[in-house]
Scaffold this motif. Structure first.
Motif, short mmCIF file in Angstrom:
data_model
loop_
_atom_site.label_atom_id
_atom_site.label_comp_id
_atom_site.label_asym_id
_atom_site.label_seq_id
_atom_site.Cartn_x
_atom_site.Cartn_y
_atom_site.Cartn_z
N MET A 1 0.96 -1.09 0.12
CA MET A 1 0.09 -0.07 0.06
C MET A 1 0.84 1.11 0.01
O MET A 1 1.84 1.22 0.67
CB MET A 1 -0.82 -0.02 1.28
CG MET A 1 -2.04 0.91 1.35
SD MET A 1 -2.83 0.78 2.82
CE MET A 1 -4.75 0.70 1.96
N TYR A 2 0.44 2.34 -0.85
CA TYR A 2 1.36 3.37 -0.93
C TYR A 2 0.58 4.66 -0.89
O TYR A 2 -0.65 4.74 -1.42
CB TYR A 2 2.41 3.28 -1.96
CG TYR A 2 1.50 3.20 -3.41
CD1 TYR A 2 1.33 4.26 -4.07
CD2 TYR A 2 1.17 1.92 -3.81
CE1 TYR A 2 0.40 4.08 -5.21
CE2 TYR A 2 0.52 1.82 -4.94
CZ TYR A 2 0.15 2.95 -5.84
OH TYR A 2 -0.54 2.82 -6.89
N TYR A 3 1.06 5.89 -0.49
CA TYR A 3 0.09 7.20 -0.44
C TYR A 3 0.29 7.60 -1.79
O TYR A 3 1.46 7.89 -2.44
CB TYR A 3 0.91 7.84 0.61
CG TYR A 3 0.33 9.16 0.64
CD1 TYR A 3 -1.15 9.38 1.20
CD2 TYR A 3 0.90 10.50 0.20
CE1 TYR A 3 -1.83 10.52 1.58
CE2 TYR A 3 0.21 11.57 0.55
CZ TYR A 3 -1.13 11.73 0.93
OH TYR A 3 -1.67 13.07 1.25
N THR A 4 -0.84 8.11 -2.23
CA THR A 4 -0.78 8.61 -3.46
C THR A 4 -1.47 10.15 -3.85
O THR A 4 -1.03 10.82 -4.72
CB THR A 4 -1.76 7.92 -4.47
OG1 THR A 4 -3.31 8.24 -4.04
CG2 THR A 4 -1.88 6.54 -4.76
N GLY A 5 -1.69 10.61 -2.64
CA GLY A 5 -2.19 12.15 -2.47
C GLY A 5 -3.13 12.37 -1.47
O GLY A 5 -3.69 11.26 -0.92
N SER A 6 -3.40 13.49 -1.19
CA SER A 6 -4.56 13.94 -0.37
C SER A 6 -5.97 13.92 -0.67
O SER A 6 -6.25 14.09 -1.93
CB SER A 6 -4.14 15.30 0.40
OG SER A 6 -4.19 16.43 -0.54
N PRO A 7 -6.93 14.03 0.18
CA PRO A 7 -6.79 13.57 1.54
C PRO A 7 -6.89 12.25 1.85
O PRO A 7 -7.98 11.45 1.55
CB PRO A 7 -8.08 14.16 2.21
CG PRO A 7 -9.08 14.18 1.11
CD PRO A 7 -8.25 14.16 -0.31
N PHE A 8 -6.03 11.35 2.26
CA PHE A 8 -5.77 10.16 2.63
C PHE A 8 -6.13 9.33 1.48
O PHE A 8 -7.06 8.02 1.67
CB PHE A 8 -6.89 9.96 3.90
CG PHE A 8 -6.71 10.78 4.60
CD1 PHE A 8 -5.46 10.70 5.67
CD2 PHE A 8 -7.63 11.94 5.09
CE1 PHE A 8 -5.18 11.80 6.44
CE2 PHE A 8 -7.46 12.44 6.19
CZ PHE A 8 -6.29 12.65 7.00
N ILE A 9 -5.63 9.22 0.37
CA ILE A 9 -5.89 8.38 -0.83
C ILE A 9 -4.51 7.31 -0.77
O ILE A 9 -3.39 7.92 -0.91
CB ILE A 9 -5.67 9.27 -2.06
CG1 ILE A 9 -6.91 10.10 -2.19
CG2 ILE A 9 -6.12 8.24 -3.20
CD1 ILE A 9 -7.28 10.99 -3.05
N TYR A 10 -4.92 6.37 -0.89
CA TYR A 10 -4.02 5.17 -1.08
C TYR A 10 -4.17 4.12 -2.24
O TYR A 10 -5.17 4.00 -2.58
CB TYR A 10 -3.72 4.30 0.42
CG TYR A 10 -3.21 4.98 1.63
CD1 TYR A 10 -1.91 5.19 1.92
CD2 TYR A 10 -4.26 5.96 2.15
CE1 TYR A 10 -1.42 6.05 2.76
CE2 TYR A 10 -3.58 6.73 3.11
CZ TYR A 10 -2.43 6.46 3.58
OH TYR A 10 -1.71 7.40 4.65
#
Length: 109
Positions: A1-10
């Motif tokens: 799982m990786y962070y793609t952007g805000s708000p809290f999108i993975y």
């Protein structure tokens, strides 16, 4: 799982191929890696997926009951640096076998 952007999108990305766990309960975290029992081998993830060399692999995977793989689970014994997988032998529908990996000494029993 990786962070793609805000708000809290993975997002989710596969870490490897041909390394699917036989059951969600076969994965354990030990120190800085994950270890799990795949459909035909044992694996570790420490930044990348790697097959764990296993001296008892042929015995385990020719003896495991495929219909009962969903019941397979793992346990961690940090005192002795061991991961143990418990599984059903061929023809059995109850857990009656185990295999243990000592990850510091790289020994199977």
């Amino acid at each position: 799982m990786y962070y793609t952007g805000s708000p809290f999108i993975y997002g989710i990305q596969d870490a490897g191929t041909n390394c699917k766990a036989v059951s969600p309960r076969t994965t354990v975290t030990a120190g800085n890696f994950l270890a799990w029992m795949g459909e035909n081998s044992f694996f570790v993830f420490d930044g990348s997926v790697q097959k764990i060399p296993c001296s008892v692999e042929d015995y385990v995977f020719t003896d495991i009951d495929e219909a009962s793989q969903k019941d397979t689970f793992a346990g961690l014994n940090t005192e002795f640096n061991e991961v143990t997988w418990f599984y059903c032998s061929s023809g059995s529908n109850v857990i009656n076998r185990s295999v243990t990996y000592n990850y510091l000494e790289n020994v199977w029993y």
